[in-house]
Every structure is written in structure tokens, then in C-alpha cells.
Design an enzyme around this catalytic site. Structure first.
Site, PDB file in Angstrom:
ATOM      1  CG  ASP A 105      -2.050  -1.042   1.036  1.00  0.00           C
ATOM      2  OD1 ASP A 105      -2.589  -1.144  -0.076  1.00  0.00           O
ATOM      3  OD2 ASP A 105      -2.349  -1.757   2.002  1.00  0.00           O
ATOM      4  CE1 TYR A 129      -9.538  -4.803   5.049  1.00  0.00           C
ATOM      5  CE2 TYR A 129      -8.188  -3.503   6.528  1.00  0.00           C
ATOM      6  CZ  TYR A 129      -8.887  -4.657   6.248  1.00  0.00           C
ATOM      7  OH  TYR A 129      -8.933  -5.659   7.176  1.00  0.00           O
TER       8      TYR A 129
HETATM    9 CU   LIG Z   1      -7.608  -7.097   7.292  1.00  0.00          CU
END
Ligand SMILES: [Cu+2]
Length: 655
Positions: A305, A388
Site C-alpha cells: 500500500d 480498506y
Molecule cells: Cu484485514
């Protein structure tokens, strides 16, 4: 609520992030002098931070203001790294990236890819075969490849693969319905669909799941809660001057860049009038998220990320009363798009004070209680990584502690399976729907300078005294003794450390120059939390790309070019060209300027309770003074002026 903006004419510090005009200038210089035109993309522009020596130089010797730029030409795929002198308005360095290295994926590519795929006739036909004709409810979500998973026919391309998701209703959760076995593979430079990997379609209809979280879409009424408000009628007790933040003896500078997001610079504690350095620079340098599910929908799913995408680019604006409660000061951040045009993120960083329960307390049996409330200063930012979110909180305490907490929330990746055939690599969370297990490894880069640069790291293990090599000790006939084994880490090989539950291992960073009034060295202790092993085979392609996750801690001697533990460019990487390569030199790390690379995170064994939106999962680590002070440094915290929690105040006697 205060939001800070760049003030024209405000004196700039050499560590202040690039301003919007500086982003524009860096891009303009490359357009003018290197032909970086419309078919190019700019992957990243950031401040080239001055070296420690340059920062330490006297006034009047301001370090050069420079931008580091990575860009590539979409037509031939060639990528370059440039240094642009903002003082001289000129290119100071221009070097091609060696063979095939891919710069980070840009948000522009993510959006353009989604747009292209949603209007692509091949994907439309594939969707129609599944009975889906309303493409406004489709979301495609671009992921980067690891080198080993790229089909041979596509080697050399800048390649992405995507999931296809379907909203159940117009405003429904975009990530509620995974279209299993439908994975477009995209040439990102031509922004063209190469093929749809649909080999894994199980052919069954979408399961009837409850994947919604908006109040109007959930099948229950909202519960009642009374208002909770936090007020500071006399204002806050911190001071923000430009990017310099001061609070309760703490002093630090806030930085921000595309990749790490928030960076904390020159963190120090004012002790008896003297500013003592604790850390030169604290940030997150990488995040590795391997999904541990080898089935066709998930085997490519490993996210870097930070290296592939960038926490700064994905930072989202914060809202008072929602993200932060109380008297809030916000700071905006500036990043840029892939043309180099600046993009302001309003309210990117939140700064506020929080009450944190009791700091210290004793009830004198004759005179009653003496209690102090703990207060902490919180500097936080939030990122949204497609489905997320990561919420990052750096907290400073009155007793010299620093806590770093990460909260993971958002929507888990799920997919459906045919009746009776649930894969073993995840947890059932809804009808014929499972959430694959995965791990969030975060690498914190901790450039500690405890009372200066000359530091030594010790591994500190607790051991029963009777377990010494000499057998039971004569002075410990009851086998009670507990002793510490403190092992100095002298080389990078010794600096590769694993957490040991059996010995409650921690690591102490000790000044080679200063000691407290007790005569013991001044130190700060890294107290680990949320450490877990990779549980990956040595031959795993993921582990080859992210060898950093093999250990809890790595220690290196400071080198300004060593910033990214999985290599400068993890997108499409085959091997980790960061920490394993640097540490192969096995350089000395004793009594020198050390950098700690601490690996922690969340071993996410998915739960039904994490669905359809996940309540935060929380993990943290601490930096705690150990002999840095002579005694409890929070003795001088005053009692609350309105309380009765100190002698003469009222309450007396035990009971
Ligand atoms: Cu997770």
C-alpha cells in the site's frame, strides 16, 4: 477548529513539505528541459529532504530546496528519476530507472482504468452473460502485479489486474458483491483491456447477502445514545507555528509526502529547559498485505500500500465530530496528480488533545488520594485504500511515552463460492460468502536519535536467574530471581531480531554519550505489539518480494538513500531490493546513527463480525523512556484545578 494554510511570506523550514507552487515548478522544469509531455505521467514529486548535516548547519546556510521526481513515458515505458533544483529552477539530476522497474501506480490510472473498463464492450458482454446490464452499479478495482504472476506474454508491460464489484442498490456498498472469476487484465500505459481472466467462474448466481451499512439500508433500527461533547473552554495547550508543534515539553515538526503520508521530524523533549532529541524522523515506510488464499480469485492479491500506491496520495479529509472529537486543529496536505498538478487535501492531518484516564495515583491512608489525569497529544491521518481504511495515530504523553496506533477498518474483500465448496482459506461471513485470511504487515521506519546520533540498540530479554549457565545460584535457593540479558547488537546481521514471547523481548536504544543522574545510560525502549511471523514458505514469491516481513526488527546504520524496505519500486517487483540487500553488507551498527525498521501489524483471521463493515481492529507499539529521565518525568503535572483529588481537597481515608 483551525485549519492551517500556507501563509504567504511565512518563513519556511527546510523540512516543510513542498508547496503547491513548488509542485508546479518541479513539473514545469521537467516539461521545459526534459520534454516531459502529455504522454508522460509523473508518479511522484516530493521534497528531497536535506541531510542531517545540512540541517545542523548554522543560520544563513539554508539547505538547497530540491524536489525528487519519478516520471515515465507511456509510449516507450522508460522511467526516470530526477532531482529538480527549485532554487536554480533547473534539473540537477536525471537518471533512467534500471530495466523494467515500474514507478508506483497513480490514482489517475486507478480512475482511468475504472472508467475504461466500465465502458468496455468485452466486459459489458461478460457482465450481460451474468445478467448484469446496469453498468452504473459496477466498480472495478485495480491491483498491481508481482513479477512472478505476470503471464509471459505480457512481460515488459505496465500491467494491472482488477476485481469487478456490483452494488446491490444505487447507494449500496460498492464492495458487497464480488463478481467471482471476472478479472480484467489491463495494459496501463495504453489503458487497454488485454483479456478477462474468467477461468474461475463457478457459474452460480450471486448469493443473497446483507452487505450494507448505511442506516437506510440495514435491516434494524438505530440504537439510542446520549450526546457526548468535549470542550476546552480555555483553548488547547499545544502550539502550532507553521509545521512546528509544541506541547507539554514535546517539540516536533510535521511533514507529509505522497508515500509515507504523515512524517514526524526532529522529535525532542524539553527537559529542565534543554531540548533533548529522541527521534530524527518517524514514519511508515512500507505496508505489505498478502492475501493467504491461493484460489483463482485471490492468488494475485498482495498489496504494497505504501510502495505501490502511497499513503499520502490516499489520505482523506477529516471531519470534526466524525473523525476527531473536541478542539481540533487541522493541517492541509498537498499532493499532485500524474500531470504534476498540485491537489490539496483539506484537513489531512488532525492535531488535538485527549483525556486519557489516570496518569498516576496513590491514596494515602491518612490524607487521601493524590491523582493526576493523563493527557495526550494526538497527531493523526486516515487513508482509504480502495475497500480498506487505515487510521494512523501518533500519541505523545506527558511521561515521555510515544505511542503509535493503527486502526484498520473498512470493507473486507469477500467472494462467493458454490454451495458446499467453501475454500479453507477464509471465514464464512454471509450466505455462500467468505472473507479470505490476510496479513497487514506495517514497517515503521524509526530513525531514533536518543540524545544525539551515537546510539546502540540492545535486545533485552527477561530470564529466570536460576537459568544461568552456572546452574542454580547459591544466592537464589528458591529459584525466584528474574534477571535481564541485554545484548548489544553490533552488526546488521545481529540487528535482525524476532519477537520472543518466552523472554518478553524488547529493544532499547541507548545513547553512547549521555547518562542520567543515576549513572545509567539514557535510553528509549521499543515495546513491541502486534508482531507475528510471515508463515510463508521460503520459496514463496510474496516472501521474495517482501523479505522485510521475515523479522520483527531490522537495524541499519543511517543512510539517506535507504528509505524503502522492499525496494524503491515494489510495483511488479520480483525480489526485495531494500533491507535484505543493504543489510547483506553487514555494516557495524554499534555506537552509531541507527535506523530501526520495526515490523508489526494485524494477522487478520477474518470474523463474521468484521462484515459487512469492519469495526476497527487496533494495534500499537510504544517508545518508552528507559533511564532517559532521572525519575517519573510527569511529577510536575498539576492536579485538575476544579477537582478535589489531592490532599486538602476533601476525600480522606481508605474505604
Ligand atoms: Cu484485514
Amino acid at each position: 477548529m483551525v485549519s492551517t494554510q500556507e501563509q504567504p511570506g511565512q518563513a519556511r523550514h527546510p523540512l516543510d513539505p513542498l508547496s503547491a507552487p513548488e509542485f508546479r515548478q518541479a513539473a514545469a522544469v521537467l516539461r521545459r528541459d526534459r520534454g516531459v509531455g502529455a504522454r508522460w505521467r509523473i508518479a511522484s514529486i516530493e521534497l528531497r529532504e536535506p541531510s542531517k548535516d545540512a540541517l545542523g548547519a548554522g543560520p544563513g546556510e539554508a539547505p538547497a530546496r530540491e524536489a525528487l521526481v519519478v516520471c515515465w513515458n507511456r509510449d516507450d515505458g522508460h522511467a526516470y528519476r530526477a532531482v529538480v533544483s527549485l532554487d536554480a529552477d533547473a534539473v540537477a539530476a536525471w537518471e533512467p530507472l534500471p530495466g523494467g522497474q515500474q514507478p508506483n501506480i497513480t490514482l489517475d490510472e486507478w480512475h482511468e482504468c475504472d472508467e475504461m473498463l466500465r465502458s468496455d464492450p468485452t466486459l459489458a458482454a461478460a457482465l450481460a452473460r451474468r445478467g448484469i446490464t446496469d453498468r452504473s452499479r459496477i466498480l472495478t478495482d485495480l491491483w498491481a502485479f508481482g513479477a512472478d504472476l505476470i503471464p509471459p506474454r505480457y512481460r515488459g508491460l505496465r500491467l494491472g489486474w482488477a476485481d469487478v464489484w456490483y452494488r446491490g442498490t444505487e447507494q449500496g456498498n460498492p464492495y458487497a458483491h464480488h463478481l467471482s472469476g471476472l478479472h480484467p487484465i489491463v495494459d496501463l500505459n495504453r489503458m487497454a483491456l488485454l483479456e478477462i481472466d474468467g477461468s474461475s467462474s463457478h457459474g452460480e448466481a450471486l448469493p443473497e447477502v446483507m452487505g450494507e451499512y448505511l442506516p437506510k439500508l440495514i435491516p434494524m433500527p438505530l440504537r439510542e445514545v446520549a450526546p457526548l461533547e468535549i470542550t476546552q473552554p480555555e483553548g488547547v495547550s499545544f502550539r502550532l507555528d507553521g509545521n512546528l508543534l509544541q506541547w507539554q515539553n514535546w517539540e516536533l515538526r510535521l511533514g507529509f509526502n505522497y508515500r509515507e503520508g504523515l512524517v514526524l521530524h526532529t522529535v525532542g523533549f524539553r527537559d529542565a529547559g534543554r531540548l533533548r532529541p529522541v527521534a530524527h524522523r518517524l514514519s511508515f515506510a512500507e505496508m505489505v498485505v498478502p492475501y493467504r488464499d491461493p484460489t483463482p480469485d485471490h492468488f494475485r492479491r498482495t498489496a504494497f500500500d505504501i510502495g505501490e500506491w502511497g499513503l499520502g496520495f490516499m489520505t482523506t479529509s477529516l471531519e470534526r465530530g466524525c473523525d476527531c472529537l473536541g478542539e481540533i486543529t487541522y493541517m492541509d496536505a498537498v499532493v499532485h496528480d500524474s500531470a504534476g498538478e498540485p491537489r490539496r487535501i483539506p484537513h489531512a492531518i488532525c492535531i488535538h488533545e485527549e483525556d486519557n484516564g489516570v496518569l498516576w495515583k496513590h491514596v494515602d491512608h491518612e490524607f487521601g488520594p493524590e491523582v493526576r489525569r493523563a493527557r495526550r497529544l494526538v497527531v493523526s491521518f486516515h487513508v482509504t485504500v480502495a475497500n480498506y481504511e487505515y487510521l494512523v495515530y501518533w500519541r505523545f504523553y506527558q511521561d515521555g511515552n510515544i505511542e503509535c496506533e493503527v486502526r484498520a477498518t473498512g470493507i473486507m474483500v469477500t467472494s462467493s463460492f458454490p454451495e458446499g465448496l467453501q475454500p479453507p482459506y477464509g471465514t464464512l461471513v454471509d450466505e455462500r460468502t467468505y472473507a479470505p485470511f490476510h496479513q497487514h504487515f506495517i514497517v515503521a521506519r524509526l530513525d531514533l536519535d536518543v540524545d544525539g546520533r551515537a546510539n546502540t540498540v540492545y535486545a533485552v530479554d527477561s530470564e529466570p536467574g536460576s537459568a544461568s549457565a552456572h546452574g542454580p545460584r547459591a544466592d537464589d535457593p528458591y529459584g525466584l530471581g528474574l534477571v535481564l540479558r541485554q545484548t548489544p547488537l553490533r552488526t546488521e546481521a545481529q540487528g535482525k531480531q524476532d519477537y520472543d514471547w518466552q523472554t518478553q523481548r524488547s529493544w532499547k536504544v541507548v545513547s553512547g554519550r549521555t547518562s542520567n543522574s543515576l549513572g545509567t545510560p539514557a535510553g528509549y525502549k521499543l515495546v513491541p505489539g502486534g508482531c507475528f511471523p510471515p508463515l510463508l514458505d521460503r520459496s514463496s514469491a510474496v516472501l521474495r518480494r517482501a523479505r522485510v516481513i521475515e523479522h520483527t526488527l531490522w537495524v541499519t546504520p543511517y543512510h539517506p538513500d535507504e528509505r524503502w524496505p522492499c525496494g524503491d519500486f515494489p510495483a511488479q517487483s520480483a525480489a526485495d531490493s531494500g533491507l535484505p540487500v543493504w543489510t547483506a553488507q553487514n555494516r557495524p551498527i554499534e555506537d552509531t546513527d541507527v535506523v530501526l525498521w520495526y515490523v508489526f501489524g494485524i494477522h487478520h483471521i477474518t470474523r463474521p463480525e468484521d462484515w459487512p463493515i469492519m469495526p476497527v481492529d487496533t494495534v500499537s507499539f510504544w517508545l518508552k523512556p528507559f533511564g532517559f529521565f532521572d525519575r517519573n518525568p510527569a511529577l510536575d503535572v498539576p492536579p485538575d484545578s476544579h477537582s478535589r483529588c489531592h490532599p486538602g481537597g476533601g476525600a480522606t481515608g481508605p474505604g
